[in-house]
Design an enzyme around this catalytic site. Structure first.
Site, mmCIF file in Angstrom:
data_model
loop_
_atom_site.group_PDB
_atom_site.id
_atom_site.type_symbol
_atom_site.label_atom_id
_atom_site.label_comp_id
_atom_site.label_asym_id
_atom_site.label_seq_id
_atom_site.Cartn_x
_atom_site.Cartn_y
_atom_site.Cartn_z
ATOM 1 N N GLY A 12 0.542 -1.067 -0.189
ATOM 2 C CA GLY A 12 0.075 0.027 -0.720
ATOM 3 C C GLY A 12 0.893 1.077 0.073
ATOM 4 O O GLY A 12 0.367 2.414 0.047
ATOM 5 N N ASN A 14 1.536 2.785 -2.446
ATOM 6 C CA ASN A 14 1.031 3.777 -3.462
ATOM 7 C C ASN A 14 -0.615 4.511 -3.499
ATOM 8 O O ASN A 14 -0.127 5.481 -3.105
ATOM 9 C CB ASN A 14 0.720 3.407 -5.085
ATOM 10 N N LEU A 84 -3.822 -7.266 -7.738
ATOM 11 C CA LEU A 84 -3.259 -8.684 -8.694
ATOM 12 C C LEU A 84 -4.681 -8.987 -9.276
ATOM 13 O O LEU A 84 -4.078 -10.241 -9.740
ATOM 14 C CB LEU A 84 -2.673 -9.193 -7.413
ATOM 15 N N ASN A 101 -4.450 1.996 -14.252
ATOM 16 C CA ASN A 101 -3.069 1.157 -13.114
ATOM 17 C C ASN A 101 -1.748 1.538 -13.668
ATOM 18 O O ASN A 101 -1.380 1.961 -14.513
ATOM 19 C CB ASN A 101 -3.208 -0.397 -13.814
ATOM 20 N N HIS A 103 1.761 0.432 -14.352
ATOM 21 C CA HIS A 103 3.069 -0.894 -14.343
ATOM 22 C C HIS A 103 3.967 -1.403 -13.798
ATOM 23 O O HIS A 103 4.832 0.480 -14.412
ATOM 24 C CB HIS A 103 2.532 -1.941 -15.618
ATOM 25 N N ASP A 144 -2.816 -5.406 -19.499
ATOM 26 C CA ASP A 144 -1.425 -4.240 -19.179
ATOM 27 C C ASP A 144 -2.258 -4.029 -20.977
ATOM 28 O O ASP A 144 -0.817 -3.380 -21.545
ATOM 29 C CB ASP A 144 0.177 -4.932 -18.800
#
Length: 195
Positions: A12, A14, A84, A101, A103, A144
């Site tokens: 966590g 971020n 995830l 998202n 990546h 992605d």
């Protein structure tokens, strides 16, 4: 008022950074943190930050009821911050261009199923890449592969290890992810930008 929901699975950091970044912005509210891992440290962070926590199982995550719940909260943007699980199609369709998202690589390289966290850094180092970085992108039905919002790059040293690269990537995430979220919320004008 822009309303955020942050999806997490792990530590966590971020989540913490995003919450701190927007803490003095009266135009942004983090409505909830959605977590799929009962052992994630993100749970403690959400509690300390005073953000409502929504724990989910696979069953309710894939339900129409969860989509309706999220819609009822008036969410402007869902932020995947180390989340995830692949998002179910009904959730993606309910929030078109409203899910982002981050990546830990320069997509389209090193993306897709199985490429997350340390697996990405190991692959980048093994391939002797000159650069890696982060990609903030919109989420679609495939791993992605959504439209890129922002990429930031870092050079690899000759003696780079997956751990040292992870530290560099983490710094990029902390610096750029909240900024990208803010610009998506307020302008949608970042598409394709490379700082």
């Amino acid at each position: 008022m822009k309303r955020l929901s942050i999806f997490v699975s792990g530590n966590g950091t971020n989540l913490q950074r995003i919450a701190e970044y927007f803490s003095n912005n009266k135009d942004v509210e983090i409505v909830n943190v959605v977590c799929n891992n009962p052992k994630a440290y993100s749970i403690e962070r959400a509690k300390k930050l005073g953000i409502p926590l929504r724990m989910i199982t696979k069953q309710d995550f894939n339900s129409e009821a969860f989509v309706k719940e999220m819609q009822s909260l008036g969410i402007d943007l869902i932020v995947l911050a180390g989340f995830l699980w692949k998002l179910p199609e009904n959730l993606v369709k309910a929030f078109p261009k409203k899910i982002v998202n981050i990546h830990p690589a320069l997509l389209p390289k090193y993306g897709g199923k199985g490429f997350y966290g340390e697996h990405v850094h190991e692959a980048v180092v093994a391939a002797k890449e000159a650069q890696s970085g982060i990609t903030v992108h919109y989420v679609n039905e495939l791993y992605d592969s959504g439209e890129i919002i922002l990429q930031a790059r870092v050079s690899l040293d000759e003696n780079e290890t997956p751990d040292s690269l992870a530290a560099k990537i983490h710094q990029l995430e902390q610096a750029y992810f909240p900024v990208a979220i803010e610009q998506v919320l307020f302008s949608n004008a970042l598409s394709g930008r490379n700082p």
